[in-house]
Enzyme design. Structure first.
Site, PDB file in Angstrom:
ATOM      1  N   CYS A 184       1.124  33.546  -1.040  1.00  0.00           N
ATOM      2  CA  CYS A 184       1.783  32.879   0.082  1.00  0.00           C
ATOM      3  C   CYS A 184       1.178  31.480   0.302  1.00  0.00           C
ATOM      4  O   CYS A 184       1.430  30.599  -0.501  1.00  0.00           O
ATOM      5  CB  CYS A 184       1.775  33.757   1.323  1.00  0.00           C
ATOM      6  SG  CYS A 184       3.163  33.335   2.408  1.00  0.00           S
ATOM      7  N   HIS A 205       4.199  38.606  -0.481  1.00  0.00           N
ATOM      8  CA  HIS A 205       2.914  39.302  -0.358  1.00  0.00           C
ATOM      9  C   HIS A 205       2.957  40.627  -1.134  1.00  0.00           C
ATOM     10  O   HIS A 205       3.309  41.658  -0.560  1.00  0.00           O
ATOM     11  CB  HIS A 205       2.632  39.633   1.111  1.00  0.00           C
ATOM     12  CG  HIS A 205       2.352  38.446   1.963  1.00  0.00           C
ATOM     13  ND1 HIS A 205       1.070  38.034   2.250  1.00  0.00           N
ATOM     14  CD2 HIS A 205       3.178  37.586   2.598  1.00  0.00           C
ATOM     15  CE1 HIS A 205       1.126  36.962   3.027  1.00  0.00           C
ATOM     16  NE2 HIS A 205       2.390  36.670   3.254  1.00  0.00           N
ATOM     17  N   GLU A 213       0.588  42.405  -1.920  1.00  0.00           N
ATOM     18  CA  GLU A 213      -0.463  43.329  -1.452  1.00  0.00           C
ATOM     19  C   GLU A 213       0.057  44.377  -0.473  1.00  0.00           C
ATOM     20  O   GLU A 213      -0.583  45.409  -0.287  1.00  0.00           O
ATOM     21  CB  GLU A 213      -1.627  42.543  -0.827  1.00  0.00           C
ATOM     22  CG  GLU A 213      -1.372  41.909   0.535  1.00  0.00           C
ATOM     23  CD  GLU A 213      -0.746  40.517   0.470  1.00  0.00           C
ATOM     24  OE1 GLU A 213      -0.128  40.176  -0.553  1.00  0.00           O
ATOM     25  OE2 GLU A 213      -0.867  39.772   1.468  1.00  0.00           O
TER      26      GLU A 213
HETATM   27  N1  GLN Z   1       1.534  29.130   6.615  1.00  0.00           N
HETATM   28  C1  GLN Z   1       2.383  29.335   5.487  1.00  0.00           C
HETATM   29  C2  GLN Z   1       3.846  29.458   5.885  1.00  0.00           C
HETATM   30  O1  GLN Z   1       4.153  29.743   6.996  1.00  0.00           O
HETATM   31  C3  GLN Z   1       1.944  30.543   4.666  1.00  0.00           C
HETATM   32  C4  GLN Z   1       2.003  31.832   5.412  1.00  0.00           C
HETATM   33  C5  GLN Z   1       1.241  32.943   4.729  1.00  0.00           C
HETATM   34  O2  GLN Z   1       0.339  32.700   3.943  1.00  0.00           O
HETATM   35  N2  GLN Z   1       1.551  34.170   5.070  1.00  0.00           N
HETATM   36  O3  GLN Z   1       4.698  29.287   5.051  1.00  0.00           O
END
Ligand code: GLN
Length: 535
Positions: free
Chosen positions: A384, A511, A513
């Protein structure tokens, strides 16, 4: 089974005793007996969900496939049992009050005074029973967050009291407490447990089973004392000693007959103790692994729970690769100081994970870690925000856009390689408005990512972000060697990038995970660990 049965898990004395692990273990053991189960968590705080909470307050925020931001215990439920939880598996006081207040405004209670009892407690009961009523589970396990005695838990206890009264043997309460060891006296103390049970009794709840968390083995004499003082059968006083890993807990609980005790309390024939075949094979693999793989987690939260699902996913994948995993947290802010010892730690890793996150702090260090991994060909997994940092680093150092950035960090950059998603532009509310939950991703033929997924081209993964890869830069990246290998076909969003010329350099906007489980480790983590151990 004819009707759904309800198991409540409460906690006393102190928090952090591992109610989530106990609830997950109960779920696992009942599944092994062939039952259809689900596990839900009720948190007594006023937030609608933990999505807006700082990880220092609440650890990781876990995301369900249907896009609910939840407590990290739901991650344990899924990892232990393989169930897929939904928004109905996670509830807070805030959501319950909101539902009641919304009903009041729409006139559903016209003419009545709205009170904690019965309106809030009825709403709690309705939500506890919802999954049983709609999905036909044999068992619904409900974990109550917080500690008995907190003002906030009172309505939940009242709901449990009523359900136990109405359902008789079909509802049991399992209470988890702590037996401290006083070193100077060389004694284990049961008094806090007695007081905690008294507190439950004061709320009209007689616990059926007690689980005593302890650092030292409790002998039968002590268990008998607790049984006698707390009106609980001796076979229902179970101990939960510290174990080398959380994954040993179901086996330990089964050995002491926790599942059999539950069945007896509920009047269900106990039968044979089931085998935990695949689970035990997983444990055997963990025990027999001698070599280690070192993974550095580059992030900004120096606390165990902040990256829980990532650590567990790495641990599953290492086990199936015959390794023990050595996870070291590397504070990205420290990487911003050139000679900081954090660099030494970073250099000694077999692989690096650049962690998810929000906001400015520690960003520059994550970009430096991505650069180090790319230039030194260290297997690197960006998740992410981690992927976004890989993209920014590549744009700055390879494409030559010195000011490349995410508009989350620098809203005025001319090279907004990571930008706010179109659908986010008019969003004003903070909570629950990100791109959340499962979305499709189609993986490019010939990519490392596709190989990792065993040739599955069309996958679904969970998301939690507002920003995305800016498509107007796609060609420039592709030509310079960073490939956009995963695309969401519905919105044409970049979901995965990789640099094929490196050993393993993959970033995911999603994600992975959140969906690795003990029996089904996630393919990307499996492949990442494989790369990290193949020098
Ligand atoms: N802050 C980033 C976004 O909003 C990544 C978010 C995250 O890592 N879950 O896109």
């Amino acid at each position: 089974m004819a009707s759904t049965k309800y198991i409540f898990v409460t906690g006393g004395v102190v928090s952090s005793l591992g109610k989530g692990i106990i609830s997950s273990s109960i779920g696992k053991l009942l599944q092994a007996r062939g039952y259809k189960i689900t596990i839900q968590k009720f948190d007594p705080y006023i937030n609608i969900d933990p999505g807006t909470l700082n990880p220092y307050e609440h650890g990781e925020c876990y995301v369900t496939a249907d896009g609910m931001e939840t407590d990290l215990d739901l991650g344990h439920y899924e990892r232990f049992t393989g169930i897929r939880t939904t928004r109905h598996n996670s509830m807070t006081t805030g959501r319950i009050y909101k539902a009641v207040i919304d009903k009041e405004r729409s006139g559903e209670y016209l003419g009545h005074t709205i009170q904690v009892v019965p309106h809030i407690t009825d709403e709690i009961k309705r939500r506890i029973k919802y999954l049983g009523d709609t999905e036909g589970y044999d068992f619904v396990i409900t974990e109550i967050g917080g500690t008995i005695g907190d003002i906030e838990s009172a309505p939940f206890l009242e709901a449990i009291r009523q359900m136990k009264w109405e359902m008789g043997r079909d509802a049991v309460c399992i209470h988890l407490t702590y037996v401290p060891y006083i070193k100077a006296a060389d004694e284990l103390k049961t008094k806090p447990t007695q007081h905690s049970v008294k507190e439950l009794l004061a709320n009209g709840i007689q616990p059926d089973i007690l689980i005593l968390r302890t650092e030292k083995h409790l002998d039968d004499h002590l268990r008998a004392k607790v049984a006698g003082f707390c009106n609980v059968d001796l076979e229902c006083v179970i101990q939960s000693e510290d174990l080398p890993s959380i994954y040993e807990v179901p086996v330990n609980m089964q050995k002491q007959g926790l599942d059999a005790a539950i069945m007896r309390k509920m009047g269900i024939p106990v039968g044979e103790t089931p085998q935990l075949g695949a689970w035990n094979r997983f444990l055997e693999m963990r025990h027999s692994a001698t070599e280690t793989v070192s993974i550095g987690l580059v992030g900004k939260y120096d606390l165990q729970d902040a990256y829980k699902s990532i650590s567990e996913s790495l641990s599953h994948a290492a086990t199936y690769n015959n390794r023990k995993v050595n996870i070291t947290f590397i504070n990205s802010e420290q990487l911003e100081v050139p000679e900081n010892p954090a660099w030494e730690t970073l250099r000694s890793q077999d692989g690096l994970v650049i962690c998810p996150g929000f906001g400015q702090r520690g960003i520059a260090g994550k970009v430096l870690a991505a650069k180090y991994a790319r230039e030194n060909d260290v297997p690197c997994f960006g998740i992410c925000l981690g992927m976004q940092m890989m993209v920014i680093e590549f744009a700055r150092d390879v494409l030559g856009y010195a000011d490349a950035d995410s508009t989350e960090i620098n809203p005025r950059t001319a090279n907004n390689v990571i930008d706010l998603m179109e659908e986010q532009k008019n969003v004003t509310q903070m909570g629950g408005t990100m791109r959340l939950g499962e979305y499709r991703c189609v993986i490019r033929k010939g990519s490392r990512a596709l190989q990792a997924y065993g040739g599955r081209e069309d996958i679904c993964e969970r998301h939690r972000h507002r920003y995305e890869f800016n498509n107007s830069y796609r060609d420039a990246f592709e030509q310079a060697g960073m490939q956009c290998v995963g695309i969401n076909p519905d919105a044409d969003l970049v979901e995965m990038v990789e640099i094929p010329s490196l050993r393993w350099y993959i970033g995911t906007q999603f994600h992975p995970e959140y969906s690795s489980t003990v029996l089904h480790p996630h393919p990307l983590f499996m492949d990442f660990i494989k790369a990290a151990i193949s020098k």
